[in-house]
Design a protein around this motif. Structure first.
Motif, PDB file in Angstrom:
ATOM      1  N   ASN A 104       0.832  -1.210   0.000  1.00  0.00           N
ATOM      2  CA  ASN A 104       0.000   0.000   0.000  1.00  0.00           C
ATOM      3  C   ASN A 104       0.860   1.251   0.000  1.00  0.00           C
ATOM      4  OD1 ASN A 104      -2.379  -1.401  -0.087  1.00  0.00           O
ATOM      5  ND2 ASN A 104      -2.731  -1.309   2.120  1.00  0.00           N
ATOM      6  N   ALA A 105       1.952   1.235   0.765  1.00  0.00           N
ATOM      7  CA  ALA A 105       2.839   2.395   0.794  1.00  0.00           C
ATOM      8  C   ALA A 105       3.488   2.609  -0.574  1.00  0.00           C
ATOM      9  CB  ALA A 105       3.904   2.203   1.868  1.00  0.00           C
ATOM     10  N   LEU A 106       3.913   1.523  -1.215  1.00  0.00           N
ATOM     11  CA  LEU A 106       4.499   1.651  -2.549  1.00  0.00           C
ATOM     12  C   LEU A 106       3.474   2.151  -3.557  1.00  0.00           C
ATOM     13  CD1 LEU A 106       6.671  -1.591  -2.790  1.00  0.00           C
ATOM     14  CD2 LEU A 106       7.483   0.753  -2.763  1.00  0.00           C
ATOM     15  N   LEU A 107       2.270   1.633  -3.488  1.00  0.00           N
ATOM     16  CA  LEU A 107       1.217   2.064  -4.397  1.00  0.00           C
ATOM     17  C   LEU A 107       0.882   3.536  -4.190  1.00  0.00           C
ATOM     18  CD1 LEU A 107      -0.779   1.220  -6.574  1.00  0.00           C
ATOM     19  CD2 LEU A 107      -2.375   0.601  -4.754  1.00  0.00           C
ATOM     20  N   ARG A 108       0.853   3.973  -2.945  1.00  0.00           N
ATOM     21  CA  ARG A 108       0.574   5.367  -2.650  1.00  0.00           C
ATOM     22  C   ARG A 108       1.668   6.263  -3.237  1.00  0.00           C
ATOM     23  NH1 ARG A 108      -0.544   4.698   2.669  1.00  0.00           N
ATOM     24  NH2 ARG A 108      -2.656   4.105   2.198  1.00  0.00           N
ATOM     25  N   ARG A 109       2.936   5.817  -3.107  1.00  0.00           N
ATOM     26  CA  ARG A 109       4.034   6.617  -3.658  1.00  0.00           C
ATOM     27  C   ARG A 109       3.972   6.657  -5.187  1.00  0.00           C
ATOM     28  NH1 ARG A 109       9.560   4.703  -1.269  1.00  0.00           N
ATOM     29  NH2 ARG A 109       8.447   2.793  -0.844  1.00  0.00           N
ATOM     30  N   LEU A 110       3.607   5.519  -5.796  1.00  0.00           N
ATOM     31  CA  LEU A 110       3.481   5.507  -7.256  1.00  0.00           C
ATOM     32  C   LEU A 110       2.360   6.423  -7.726  1.00  0.00           C
ATOM     33  CD1 LEU A 110       3.958   1.742  -8.171  1.00  0.00           C
ATOM     34  CD2 LEU A 110       5.361   3.658  -8.912  1.00  0.00           C
ATOM     35  N   CYS A 111       1.243   6.405  -7.020  1.00  0.00           N
ATOM     36  CA  CYS A 111       0.125   7.272  -7.393  1.00  0.00           C
ATOM     37  C   CYS A 111       0.497   8.732  -7.246  1.00  0.00           C
ATOM     38  CB  CYS A 111      -1.105   6.944  -6.553  1.00  0.00           C
ATOM     39  SG  CYS A 111      -1.850   5.366  -6.987  1.00  0.00           S
ATOM     40  N   GLU A 112       1.206   9.068  -6.184  1.00  0.00           N
ATOM     41  CA  GLU A 112       1.616  10.459  -5.977  1.00  0.00           C
ATOM     42  C   GLU A 112       2.629  10.886  -7.033  1.00  0.00           C
ATOM     43  OE1 GLU A 112       3.032  10.539  -1.990  1.00  0.00           O
ATOM     44  OE2 GLU A 112       1.020  10.454  -1.118  1.00  0.00           O
ATOM     45  N   ALA A 113       3.500   9.966  -7.457  1.00  0.00           N
ATOM     46  CA  ALA A 113       4.510  10.315  -8.460  1.00  0.00           C
ATOM     47  C   ALA A 113       3.877  10.481  -9.834  1.00  0.00           C
ATOM     48  CB  ALA A 113       5.585   9.230  -8.511  1.00  0.00           C
ATOM     49  N   ASN A 114       2.809   9.771 -10.114  1.00  0.00           N
ATOM     50  CA  ASN A 114       2.173   9.841 -11.436  1.00  0.00           C
ATOM     51  C   ASN A 114       1.067  10.878 -11.529  1.00  0.00           C
ATOM     52  OD1 ASN A 114       3.784   7.847 -12.507  1.00  0.00           O
ATOM     53  ND2 ASN A 114       2.400   6.209 -11.950  1.00  0.00           N
ATOM     54  N   GLU A 115       0.781  11.597 -10.461  1.00  0.00           N
ATOM     55  CA  GLU A 115      -0.244  12.634 -10.499  1.00  0.00           C
ATOM     56  C   GLU A 115       0.233  13.798 -11.373  1.00  0.00           C
ATOM     57  OE1 GLU A 115      -1.135  14.010  -6.620  1.00  0.00           O
ATOM     58  OE2 GLU A 115      -2.565  12.410  -6.213  1.00  0.00           O
ATOM     59  N   PRO A 116      -0.626  14.282 -12.244  1.00  0.00           N
ATOM     60  CA  PRO A 116      -0.231  15.475 -13.018  1.00  0.00           C
ATOM     61  C   PRO A 116      -0.265  16.707 -12.110  1.00  0.00           C
ATOM     62  CG  PRO A 116      -2.473  14.823 -13.560  1.00  0.00           C
ATOM     63  CD  PRO A 116      -1.919  13.768 -12.633  1.00  0.00           C
TER      64      PRO A 116
END
Length: 94
Positions: A57-69
């Motif tokens: 979940n922490a990795l997924l959260r970081r990926l989502c934050e990194a891919n946000e425009p």
């Protein structure tokens, strides 16, 4: 003489009963202990699974934050609106 035989038989019966109770107690203890060990193993596995899920979940959260425009880029970009009747064509009539 008969009294001595009866007391000896009672002693043997009492000894046999105590051995039987001890044997039943050991069998019950074996199965309770076995169930307890299995429950502890399952708890350990569930805790390891929970830890892995937290890390995922922490990795997924970081990926989502990194891919946000960027917020400014998202506001400036206009999104084309799909026609309203698109979904109507997909639904089969009965």
């Amino acid at each position: 003489m008969n009294e001595l035989m009866n007391s000896g038989a009672l002693n043997i019966a009492a000894l046999a009963l105590s051995l039987l109770v001890t044997l039943v107690g050991l069998i019950v203890w074996f199965f309770v202990n076995r169930a307890s060990v299995r429950a502890n193993e399952q708890i350990e596995l569930l805790e390891a699974l929970l830890d892995q899920q937290k890390r995922q979940n922490a990795l997924l959260r970081r990926l989502c934050e990194a891919n946000e425009p960027d917020a400014a880029a998202a506001e400036s970009a206009e999104k084309p609106q799909p026609p309203a009747d698109d979904f109507v064509r997909l639904v089969a009539e009965r």
